[in-house]
Design an enzyme around this catalytic site. Structure first.
Site, PDB file in Angstrom:
ATOM      1  N   CYS A 113       0.620  -1.304   0.091  1.00 36.32           N
ATOM      2  CA  CYS A 113       0.015  -0.102   0.026  1.00 36.32           C
ATOM      3  C   CYS A 113       0.822   1.281  -0.027  1.00 36.32           C
ATOM      4  O   CYS A 113       0.170   2.472  -0.327  1.00 36.32           O
ATOM      5  CB  CYS A 113      -0.883   0.071   0.973  1.00 36.32           C
ATOM      6  N   ASN A 167      -9.824  -0.722  -1.576  1.00 33.93           N
ATOM      7  CA  ASN A 167      -8.298  -0.407  -1.069  1.00 33.93           C
ATOM      8  C   ASN A 167      -7.680  -1.062  -2.309  1.00 33.93           C
ATOM      9  O   ASN A 167      -7.618  -2.478  -2.284  1.00 33.93           O
ATOM     10  CB  ASN A 167      -7.837  -1.075   0.122  1.00 33.93           C
ATOM     11  N   HIS A 189      -3.825   7.705   2.085  1.00 34.67           N
ATOM     12  CA  HIS A 189      -4.379   6.336   1.527  1.00 34.67           C
ATOM     13  C   HIS A 189      -5.462   5.760   2.272  1.00 34.67           C
ATOM     14  O   HIS A 189      -5.104   5.519   3.555  1.00 34.67           O
ATOM     15  CB  HIS A 189      -2.935   5.309   1.523  1.00 34.67           C
ATOM     16  N   PHE A 215     -10.066  -5.442  -0.516  1.00 40.15           N
ATOM     17  CA  PHE A 215      -8.766  -5.249  -1.619  1.00 40.15           C
ATOM     18  C   PHE A 215      -9.669  -5.310  -2.795  1.00 40.15           C
ATOM     19  O   PHE A 215     -10.450  -6.094  -3.130  1.00 40.15           O
ATOM     20  CB  PHE A 215      -7.558  -6.015  -1.425  1.00 40.15           C
TER      21      PHE A 215
END
Length: 389
Positions: free
Chosen positions: A164, A337, A304, A215
């Site tokens: 990430c 994500n 993020h 994800f």
């Protein structure tokens, strides 16, 4: 006689690196978050794990995500049913699939960035590609260069397994390249496909369920350069200062490892609290280094969105207003994500909000988090109120 010092000065840019264009892309396939738990346990033949399925449903419900995109669909899984079993040797097949799909999705994002940039693709001098979805050489960077028609002399760099934090690491590297090579134009691409780490649930591995619950797949591309050409290039964000900080003794909190059954990943439940303990120090150090005193609520934020809990911890720690992380939350809601590519989506959302007058702060921060635990921090300066594309 020309001195080495004079040669060096002539090789460097006069001004700071800046983001000149942004492009994003996702696979065609997508799924509503509310439907994912039923889909995941059905396609992995894991309906007998009723307790784990209930956990995944709770994770999906609390995730703040509404939709995610994925390259690996039911048709591909039917052709590769062994992907559901992490004990089977599927790594070769996964890498072969990713080696074709990753640069293609990256190219989709890059084409959009190049079109917005407005200069010929031959003017790209450097390519930085970040991905965890690989494991082969020549790597995705060479395939991407070929797909885009970059010139043979383009300087290529591949970053692997940064997770990430990959987008933040690539941004700092692109900044250094642009500022230390006069006239350089860096194409940064970040692409992640979860097919490399897709497998069925396993008793005792809640992090697997967590990962499958948040994800998604996506690609982001950025053109970065210093000393923009008048009337052609339009700087979006000047890249003022960047740092990388590793939290000591956290090597086992976020891990990734290529194994015979694919990419095995682990994310500790302690990550949000560990980040909370260090983030403000990173921010203070960054702004002190450039001599600027900053009130956190006077900045714009490109954080993020690793998960809802991380955004909540950052917001609480810094005492941010309810709208300060709106760009990060929108990206999380609409895409999940996407690992390293996600922060590029957040930057894209921020520039659109500025264009609509919803975000007017002049100074801001980009932060990304990954294995290490690593914190990537960059101070940004928004050049002007932008016209919406």
């Amino acid at each position: 006689m020309t001195t080495v010092h004079q040669i060096r000065r002539a090789q460097r840019a006069d001004g700071p690196a800046a983001v000149l264009a942004i492009g994003t892309a996702n696979p065609k396939g997508s799924m509503l978050q509310d439907d994912y738990a039923d889909y995941y346990f059905r396609v992995t033949n894991s309906e007998h794990h009723a307790e784990l399925k209930d956990k995944l449903k709770r994770i999906c419900k609390k995730s703040g995500i509404e939709r995610r995109y994925a390259h690996l669909d039911e048709e591909l899984l039917s052709a590769h049913p062994d992907f559901s079993d992490r004990t089977l040797p599927t790594l070769d097949a996964r890498i072969d699939m990713a080696s074709a799909a990753v640069p293609e999705l990256g190219a989709s994002a890059a084409v959009r960035a190049i079109a917005e940039w407005g200069r010929p693709v031959a003017d790209v001098t450097h390519l930085v590609f970040s991905t965890y979805s690989g494991g082969k050489a020549p790597s995705a960077d060479l395939r991407l260069a070929s797909l885009l028609g970059l010139r043979p002399t383009v300087s290529r760099i591949i970053l692997s397994l940064n997770g990430c934090s990959g987008g933040g690491r690539a941004m700092q590297l692109a900044k250094e390249l642009a500022e230390n090579n006069r006239g350089a134009r860096v194409l940064l691409a970040c692409c992640e496909l979860t097919l490399i780490a897709f497998y069925g649930p396993q008793e005792g591995r809640l992090d697997t369920i967590l990962g499958h619950g948040i994800f998604g797949d996506g690609a982001g591309a950025v053109i970065i350069g210093a000393d923009p050409v008048d009337c052609i290039e339009r700087p979006l964000f000047e890249m003022v200062f960047a740092t990388q900080t590793t939290i000591p003794e956290t090597e086992d909190e976020i891990t990734m490892r290529l194994m015979k059954g694919g990419l095995d990943f682990h994310v500790s439940v302690r990550v949000p609290k560990l980040l909370k303990s260090k983030i403000e120090r990173c921010l203070i150090d960054a702004f002190q280094s450039i001599g600027i005193s900053a009130e956190w609520n006077d900045l714009f934020w490109a954080i993020h969105p690793g998960g809802r809990a991380i955004l909540g911890q950052v917001e609480q720690l810094l005492g941010l207003g309810v709208d300060k992380l709106a760009a990060s939350r929108r990206v999380l809601r609409e895409y999940g994500n996407m690992s390293g590519a996600t922060v590029i989506f957040v930057l894209d959302e921020l520039r659109r909000r500025r264009a609509r007058g919803e975000e007017v702060a002049e100074w801001g921060v980009m932060m990304a988090f990954g294995p290490g635990i690593t914190i990537e921090t960059m101070v940004l300066h928004a050049t002007s109120i932008l016209e919406e594309n």
